[in-house]
Design a protein around this motif. Structure first.
Motif, PDB file in Angstrom:
ATOM      1  N   TRP A  29      29.146  34.209  32.790  1.00 46.60           N
ATOM      2  CA  TRP A  29      29.606  35.463  32.174  1.00 46.60           C
ATOM      3  C   TRP A  29      31.136  35.490  32.124  1.00 46.60           C
ATOM      4  O   TRP A  29      31.724  35.848  31.103  1.00 46.60           O
ATOM      5  CB  TRP A  29      29.063  36.661  32.955  1.00 46.60           C
ATOM      6  CG  TRP A  29      29.299  37.968  32.265  1.00 46.60           C
ATOM      7  CD1 TRP A  29      28.597  38.472  31.213  1.00 46.60           C
ATOM      8  CD2 TRP A  29      30.315  38.928  32.566  1.00 46.60           C
ATOM      9  NE1 TRP A  29      29.123  39.690  30.854  1.00 46.60           N
ATOM     10  CE2 TRP A  29      30.166  39.991  31.672  1.00 46.60           C
ATOM     11  CE3 TRP A  29      31.326  38.976  33.522  1.00 46.60           C
ATOM     12  CZ2 TRP A  29      30.992  41.109  31.690  1.00 46.60           C
ATOM     13  CZ3 TRP A  29      32.153  40.086  33.539  1.00 46.60           C
ATOM     14  CH2 TRP A  29      31.979  41.141  32.632  1.00 46.60           C
ATOM     15  N   GLY A  30      31.775  35.089  33.197  1.00 51.08           N
ATOM     16  CA  GLY A  30      33.236  35.053  33.229  1.00 51.08           C
ATOM     17  C   GLY A  30      33.810  34.065  32.223  1.00 51.08           C
ATOM     18  O   GLY A  30      34.794  34.359  31.534  1.00 51.08           O
ATOM     19  N   LEU A  33      33.528  35.618  28.730  1.00 52.31           N
ATOM     20  CA  LEU A  33      34.545  36.650  28.486  1.00 52.31           C
ATOM     21  C   LEU A  33      35.902  36.015  28.225  1.00 52.31           C
ATOM     22  O   LEU A  33      36.641  36.455  27.334  1.00 52.31           O
ATOM     23  CB  LEU A  33      34.629  37.613  29.674  1.00 52.31           C
ATOM     24  CG  LEU A  33      34.106  39.008  29.387  1.00 52.31           C
ATOM     25  CD1 LEU A  33      32.689  39.010  28.923  1.00 52.31           C
ATOM     26  CD2 LEU A  33      34.339  39.906  30.542  1.00 52.31           C
ATOM     27  N   ASN A  34      36.228  34.994  28.985  1.00 52.47           N
ATOM     28  CA  ASN A  34      37.498  34.290  28.763  1.00 52.47           C
ATOM     29  C   ASN A  34      37.516  33.613  27.392  1.00 52.47           C
ATOM     30  O   ASN A  34      38.526  33.636  26.702  1.00 52.47           O
ATOM     31  CB  ASN A  34      37.756  33.278  29.880  1.00 52.47           C
ATOM     32  CG  ASN A  34      38.106  33.952  31.188  1.00 52.47           C
ATOM     33  OD1 ASN A  34      38.635  35.055  31.215  1.00 52.47           O
ATOM     34  ND2 ASN A  34      37.789  33.296  32.284  1.00 52.47           N
ATOM     35  N   LYS A  39      38.408  39.734  28.438  1.00 48.59           N
ATOM     36  CA  LYS A  39      38.621  40.269  29.795  1.00 48.59           C
ATOM     37  C   LYS A  39      40.083  40.624  30.027  1.00 48.59           C
ATOM     38  O   LYS A  39      40.967  39.793  29.889  1.00 48.59           O
ATOM     39  CB  LYS A  39      38.156  39.270  30.847  1.00 48.59           C
ATOM     40  CG  LYS A  39      38.237  39.856  32.249  1.00 48.59           C
ATOM     41  CD  LYS A  39      37.390  39.111  33.216  1.00 48.59           C
ATOM     42  CE  LYS A  39      37.493  39.771  34.564  1.00 48.59           C
ATOM     43  NZ  LYS A  39      36.257  39.980  35.210  1.00 48.59           N
ATOM     44  N   GLY A  42      39.637  43.433  36.249  1.00 46.85           N
ATOM     45  CA  GLY A  42      38.440  43.893  36.933  1.00 46.85           C
ATOM     46  C   GLY A  42      38.607  43.765  38.428  1.00 46.85           C
ATOM     47  O   GLY A  42      39.541  43.123  38.912  1.00 46.85           O
ATOM     48  N   ARG A  44      36.057  44.170  42.268  1.00 48.24           N
ATOM     49  CA  ARG A  44      34.878  44.592  43.014  1.00 48.24           C
ATOM     50  C   ARG A  44      35.342  45.658  44.005  1.00 48.24           C
ATOM     51  O   ARG A  44      36.408  45.541  44.608  1.00 48.24           O
ATOM     52  CB  ARG A  44      34.281  43.399  43.758  1.00 48.24           C
ATOM     53  CG  ARG A  44      32.957  43.746  44.394  1.00 48.24           C
ATOM     54  CD  ARG A  44      32.084  42.537  44.552  1.00 48.24           C
ATOM     55  NE  ARG A  44      30.728  42.973  44.870  1.00 48.24           N
ATOM     56  CZ  ARG A  44      29.996  42.423  45.814  1.00 48.24           C
ATOM     57  NH1 ARG A  44      30.445  41.404  46.492  1.00 48.24           N
ATOM     58  NH2 ARG A  44      28.785  42.884  46.038  1.00 48.24           N
ATOM     59  N   ASP A  79      34.994  46.245  35.242  1.00 52.04           N
ATOM     60  CA  ASP A  79      35.576  45.224  34.396  1.00 52.04           C
ATOM     61  C   ASP A  79      36.237  45.953  33.244  1.00 52.04           C
ATOM     62  O   ASP A  79      35.666  46.909  32.702  1.00 52.04           O
ATOM     63  CB  ASP A  79      34.517  44.250  33.877  1.00 52.04           C
ATOM     64  CG  ASP A  79      34.042  43.306  34.956  1.00 52.04           C
ATOM     65  OD1 ASP A  79      34.863  42.494  35.414  1.00 52.04           O
ATOM     66  OD2 ASP A  79      32.866  43.381  35.349  1.00 52.04           O
ATOM     67  N   ILE A  81      37.626  45.463  29.498  1.00 48.85           N
ATOM     68  CA  ILE A  81      37.512  44.509  28.399  1.00 48.85           C
ATOM     69  C   ILE A  81      38.179  45.077  27.150  1.00 48.85           C
ATOM     70  O   ILE A  81      38.411  46.289  27.047  1.00 48.85           O
ATOM     71  CB  ILE A  81      36.037  44.170  28.090  1.00 48.85           C
ATOM     72  CG1 ILE A  81      35.246  45.419  27.693  1.00 48.85           C
ATOM     73  CG2 ILE A  81      35.394  43.478  29.287  1.00 48.85           C
ATOM     74  CD1 ILE A  81      33.849  45.137  27.176  1.00 48.85           C
ATOM     75  N   HIS A  96      26.118  41.039  31.104  1.00 46.55           N
ATOM     76  CA  HIS A  96      26.589  41.059  32.494  1.00 46.55           C
ATOM     77  C   HIS A  96      25.394  40.869  33.429  1.00 46.55           C
ATOM     78  O   HIS A  96      24.352  41.507  33.244  1.00 46.55           O
ATOM     79  CB  HIS A  96      27.291  42.383  32.801  1.00 46.55           C
ATOM     80  CG  HIS A  96      28.095  42.338  34.050  1.00 46.55           C
ATOM     81  ND1 HIS A  96      27.526  42.241  35.302  1.00 46.55           N
ATOM     82  CD2 HIS A  96      29.434  42.370  34.246  1.00 46.55           C
ATOM     83  CE1 HIS A  96      28.474  42.216  36.220  1.00 46.55           C
ATOM     84  NE2 HIS A  96      29.650  42.286  35.602  1.00 46.55           N
TER      85      HIS A  96
END
Length: 111
Positions: A29-30, A33-34, A39, A42, A44, A79, A81, A96
């Motif tokens: 997923w990362g 997005l890149n 992205k 973000g 946690r 996150d 975006i 996600h």
């Protein structure tokens, strides 16, 4: 447009940082997005037990430990975006990994 993805989950079933880092779904997923250039950032969030809630009522500041409301679900991260429109943001949110275990709330950013 910019959007914030609120990553919601049941805190009692949330993976550790190490588990997330080792999970191929999260890694993919990362990378995606890149690749999209979507992205912006973000983070946690720590558990709700570490939260402090601040309210001001009648000029008095009220501070309480814990979240604003008692709930099983919690916002475990965000996150940020940037993409063309809401449809693109929803597509990203649906991909996600947390969309399959909790939920991902999509909110446009006021600019």
């Amino acid at each position: 447009m910019k959007y914030v993805l609120l990553i919601c989950d049941d805190e009692t079933n949330s993976p550790t940082n190490a588990e997330i880092a080792a999970d191929p779904e999260f890694q993919a997923w990362g990378v995606e997005l890149n690749r999209r250039g979507a992205k912006l950032g973000g983070a946690r969030l720590r558990p709700v037990a570490d939260a402090t809630t601040v309210r001001v009522r009648g000029g008095e500041t009220l501070i309480s430990d814990g979240p604003f409301a008692e709930t099983k679900d919690f916002i475990g991260g965000i996150d940020i975006i940037e993409c063309a429109d809401l449809d693109a943001a929803l597509e990203i949110a649906a991909s996600h990994p947390y969309a399959r275990r909790g939920c991902v709330e999509v909110r446009p950013v006021w600019e």
